[in-house]
Design a protein around this motif. Structure first.
Motif, PDB file in Angstrom:
ATOM      1  N   LEU A 290      41.656  25.079  10.329  1.00 26.18           N
ATOM      2  CA  LEU A 290      40.606  25.356  11.300  1.00 26.18           C
ATOM      3  C   LEU A 290      39.241  24.899  10.778  1.00 26.18           C
ATOM      4  N   VAL A 291      38.954  25.212   9.515  1.00 28.03           N
ATOM      5  CA  VAL A 291      37.617  24.873   9.003  1.00 28.03           C
ATOM      6  C   VAL A 291      37.419  23.357   8.916  1.00 28.03           C
ATOM      7  N   GLU A 292      38.512  22.625   8.627  1.00 26.42           N
ATOM      8  CA  GLU A 292      38.406  21.164   8.591  1.00 26.42           C
ATOM      9  C   GLU A 292      38.005  20.631   9.977  1.00 26.42           C
TER      10      GLU A 292
ATOM     11  N   HIS B 271      34.108  30.136   4.265  1.00 24.02           N
ATOM     12  CA  HIS B 271      34.452  30.682   5.579  1.00 24.02           C
ATOM     13  C   HIS B 271      35.621  31.660   5.462  1.00 24.02           C
ATOM     14  N   PRO B 272      35.492  32.858   6.130  1.00 24.46           N
ATOM     15  CA  PRO B 272      36.571  33.852   6.006  1.00 24.46           C
ATOM     16  C   PRO B 272      37.922  33.350   6.528  1.00 24.46           C
ATOM     17  N   GLN B 273      37.887  32.382   7.441  1.00 19.62           N
ATOM     18  CA  GLN B 273      39.162  31.879   7.980  1.00 19.62           C
ATOM     19  C   GLN B 273      39.552  30.535   7.383  1.00 19.62           C
ATOM     20  N   ARG B 274      39.083  30.277   6.150  1.00 22.70           N
ATOM     21  CA  ARG B 274      39.324  28.954   5.572  1.00 22.70           C
ATOM     22  C   ARG B 274      40.804  28.690   5.280  1.00 22.70           C
TER      23      ARG B 274
END
Ligand code: MG
Length: 245
Positions: free
Chosen positions: A135-137, A153-156
């Motif tokens: 997601l972060v990408e 990022h917490p969702q990395r």
């Protein structure tokens, strides 16, 4: 005789009890070809270990049977997906998979799913050969996040693609022609999240012109541990020395 030197190591890190990473690094029997791969499993209890191991053993079996690498990756997806579908204790497991077959002339066939990476160090420059399926990408590519923000990022760790979580998965494929002294690195996010690319490049460059490949792998592992060792860390390093008589 074509010569490819290999070194690899995995370390559980300082925080995790299990090591859900796994790797392959070998010359294929009866063949001037090499197979290297990194898988970073996920899932509760021991499911992540099952996923990464099953993906790599299926991949290896299929490559040895003559399958193209992308086909072997899809077979790995099928094997993990079927296993988790048939066992509630393994439900939801999956794994990343980044794999390369290197042929006798130094031609690399590279396939990947997930956020384990492949890098190429050539002439002192480190290039990423893979694009994380995370997601972060996607946020970084769309400009919504900077690389630095993405690292915190917490969702990395949220993947947009993984092996074994769906019945089929798109596989990214690329090819590279190795040149003498090129270094090819496959690693799990335990390394790439802990050690920024510039630092990775510096660690690889200082030892690029020869020397002990295993010591180089050790320096990468130590850098990730020094940065906290929050995740399992796996590195497979290959150096193409070209043809030797
Ligand atoms: Mg990991």
């Amino acid at each position: 005789m074509p010569v490819l030197r290999l070194a690899a190591r995995t370390h559980p890190g300082w925080v995790r009890e299990n090591n859900e990473d796994a790797y392959l690094a070998e010359r294929l029997p009866g063949d001037d070809r090499w197979l290297i791969a990194v898988a970073d499993g996920m899932g509760g209890h021991r499911a992540g270990e099952v996923a990464s191991w099953l993906a790599l053993s299926t991949l290896r079996e299929r490559v040895l049977a003559g399958a193209a690498l992308a086909e072997a990756v899809m077979a790995a997806n099928d094997a993990v997906f079927r296993r988790q579908a048939g066992d509630p204790a393994l439900s939801g497991m999956g794994t990343t998979l980044t794999a390369a077959v290197i042929g006798p002339g130094g031609a690399v066939e590279l396939c990947h799913v997930g956020d384990s990476r492949a890098y190429l160090l050539r002439g002192g420059e480190l290039a990423r050969l893979t694009r994380d399926h995370s997601l972060v990408e996607e946020f970084v590519r769309s400009g919504a996040l900077t690389e630095q923000e993405a690292r915190r990022h917490p969702q990395r760790n949220l993947l947009t693609r993984a092996i074994g979580t769906e019945a089929t998965v798109p596989v990214d494929e690329t090819t590279v022609q190795l040149q003498p002294e090129d270094l090819l690195l496959l690693c799990s996010d335990g390394l790439s999240e802990a050690v920024p690319d510039a630092h990775l490049a510096a660690l690889l460059v200082t030892t690029a012109g020869g020397g002990d490949l295993a010591a180089r792998v050790e320096s990468l592992i130590q850098a990730a541990l020094a940065a906290g060792g929050a995740d399992n860390i796996t590195c497979v390093l290959a150096r193409w020395d070209g043809e030797e008589s």
